[in-house]
Write a protein that holds these residues in place. Sequence first.
Motif, short mmCIF file in Angstrom:
data_model
loop_
_atom_site.label_atom_id
_atom_site.label_comp_id
_atom_site.label_asym_id
_atom_site.label_seq_id
_atom_site.Cartn_x
_atom_site.Cartn_y
_atom_site.Cartn_z
N ALA A 163 0.77 -1.19 0.24
CA ALA A 163 0.03 0.10 0.10
C ALA A 163 0.79 1.19 0.07
CB ALA A 163 -0.99 0.02 1.17
N LEU A 164 0.14 2.45 -0.60
CA LEU A 164 0.91 3.56 -0.66
C LEU A 164 0.06 4.47 0.01
CD1 LEU A 164 2.65 3.93 -4.39
CD2 LEU A 164 3.75 4.11 -1.94
N LEU A 165 0.55 5.47 0.91
CA LEU A 165 -0.18 6.46 1.58
C LEU A 165 0.32 7.73 0.95
CD1 LEU A 165 -0.53 5.36 5.39
CD2 LEU A 165 -2.13 4.81 3.27
N LEU A 166 -0.40 8.77 0.50
CA LEU A 166 -0.02 9.83 -0.30
C LEU A 166 -0.58 10.81 0.51
CD1 LEU A 166 -0.17 8.76 -4.17
CD2 LEU A 166 1.57 8.31 -2.57
N PRO A 167 0.06 12.38 0.33
CA PRO A 167 -0.63 13.30 0.83
C PRO A 167 -1.88 13.78 -0.24
CG PRO A 167 1.42 13.88 -0.16
CD PRO A 167 1.46 12.22 -0.13
N GLU A 168 -1.76 13.58 -1.47
CA GLU A 168 -2.49 13.92 -2.32
C GLU A 168 -2.63 13.06 -3.61
OE1 GLU A 168 -1.77 17.56 -4.66
OE2 GLU A 168 -0.98 18.16 -2.90
N ARG A 169 -3.52 13.05 -4.43
CA ARG A 169 -3.50 12.07 -5.73
C ARG A 169 -2.51 12.56 -6.72
NH1 ARG A 169 -6.13 7.48 -4.54
NH2 ARG A 169 -8.06 7.82 -3.49
N HIS A 170 -1.78 11.66 -7.23
CA HIS A 170 -0.68 11.75 -8.30
C HIS A 170 -1.20 12.21 -9.61
CE1 HIS A 170 -1.44 8.03 -10.05
NE2 HIS A 170 -1.29 7.31 -8.86
N GLY A 171 -2.43 11.85 -9.75
CA GLY A 171 -3.16 12.31 -11.22
C GLY A 171 -2.58 11.78 -12.28
N VAL B 151 -1.07 -2.70 -5.91
CA VAL B 151 -0.76 -1.62 -4.67
C VAL B 151 -2.03 -0.87 -4.53
CG1 VAL B 151 0.56 0.08 -4.33
CG2 VAL B 151 1.56 -1.66 -5.54
N ALA B 152 -2.40 -0.89 -3.31
CA ALA B 152 -3.54 0.06 -2.68
C ALA B 152 -2.85 1.19 -2.51
CB ALA B 152 -4.09 -0.66 -1.62
N VAL B 153 -3.69 2.19 -3.11
CA VAL B 153 -3.05 3.74 -3.18
C VAL B 153 -4.29 4.56 -2.15
CG1 VAL B 153 -2.51 5.83 -4.03
CG2 VAL B 153 -1.85 3.51 -5.22
#
Length: 599
Positions: free
Chosen positions: A333-341, A354-356
């Motif tokens: 899994a990846l935890l992100l501050p915002e969507r990469h788009g 991979v769960a995002v």
Amino acid sequence: MNADEVRERARSLPREPGVYQFREGETTLYVGKAVDLRGRVGSYADPRSARIRRMVDRADGIEIAVTDTETQALLLEANLIKRHQPRYNVRLKDDKSYPMVQLTNHEAPRIEATRDPSESATVFGPFTNKGQVDTVVKALRETYGVRGCSDHKYAGRDRPCLDYEMGLCTAPCTREIDLESYREDVTAVERFFEGETGVLADPLRREMEAAAEDRNFERAANLRDRLETVEAFHGGGGEAVQSVGDERAVDVLGVAIEGETATVARLRAENGKLVDRDRHALQGPETGPGPGGEADVENAETGRETSDRDGGVPAVLAAFIVQYYAERDLPDALLLPERHGDEEVAAWLDAEGVAVRVPGAGREAKLVELALKNARRNVGGRDECGMLADALGLDAARRIEGFDVSHAQGRSAVGSNVAFVDGSAEKAHYRRKKLTDQNDDYDNMRALVEWRARRAVEGRDDRPDPDLLLIDGGEGQLAAARDALTEAGWDVPAIALAKAEERVVTPDREFSWPSDAPHLHLLQRVRDEAHRFAVQYHQTVRDEVKTVLDDVPGVGPETRKRLLGRFGSVENVREATIEDLRSVSGVGEKTAETIKSRL
């Protein structure tokens, strides 16, 4: 290339997925990927930003590589960007700023704090606090006797070195300890770095309590401080990571941007335990003022132009994810501050399972905030190494080695060789050498640099070649160093920094940079550290030459060992009181008085 040349080249390209490179001679200016190579490359005939127009104008050719799938194009683009570091791409720069601890792949492994671990070593980290790492490594060596010497120093010994006498090593080199027992101690060290704090904390606590019972309060206080460092070593964010769900491996990313530089901080949790933290610098594309006065940034995947304000973080995330994970295992899994788009990146991650997630609240959001804090700590730092390279006309100045000599009117002559990487001291790569006693700074410097150069040329030095050598001194010392480099056939740039006026001396000219210039401060740090290290070693050698510990009646090898083990150095023996000396087994009142008077 002009518009007609671009269109003509595009007409010959297939309508298939692939990667294209705009080249200027042998230099790659830009790497991009495309679902349709003909259509994508043809769009550069009418660039929609000043930055892309400058790139196309500079280019004199276009190279392409056709791939079977869009995912293959995605990964090939990442590999080419990493290999060529094209100036018009967002590109990941490997970050070496955090120390790691390695146990080498050897019959008797050595322990070492390093920023450049060996591929065959067992590596722990990276860690965020270099001082804390050094404290822990020293405590582990004192507790378990794991060696810290180089393989070259280890080989062929017929008696233990001073580390053995000071209690820092159990001397597997001469089999003072058998290899099976030594490896058991190495296993204990591994258990500590895997999270078993008590392996080191418990012995330290027992030693602290014993010192307090013996009323040795200074020693007890020192052990108390060391114990606090050890007990805090595995803290700082680990508790938060315990909250991650059922995924085995989770990476948390945080991004901070300033100007054309971005920092991505990555936290890695495995089975609910924080196991890795690192930061990575990404260099943005070369930009210039667009029509509205702001720098235009073109999304390499979509061709859409955005400003830094509305496209920065997503573009950095997309570039980092592909370039970083192209050669590494993906997390669960990846935890992100915002969507990469980026739709293609999203499709790739989805295909790989991979769960995002972009958490908005709760425990996972706290993890993202922790990653953001780590990223913000590094952003906005001045690139002293880059400024120095530019000022001197060098390709790079990431790794600098400093040299100095020290002696007392020609006696006890020694030389120091320190190393700095990305502006920080790399103490694991420090070296020192005894020199032939002579009252000639030029000959001493020539001998020191020639020693380093010949070891490098002959492959007997396990350190990488530096980008720059810094000599403590002026024209004379620099000339001597350059003579040594020529004699040994080692092609490394060398400059000198003179103390009196802080003049930077090169083979061609001298510089008098402003006193607040960051690149001058970098050279001063290297020069001052080389000087400190040389003087320290000179003091040690002088003490070894003049010490009475070896020839005072009643002080044999065992008593000498106990004195050094109790006080740590000859300097500390010198400062000890008569009562302190008498507290050492084997030292009576008469011997203590003799040692005190002689030192």
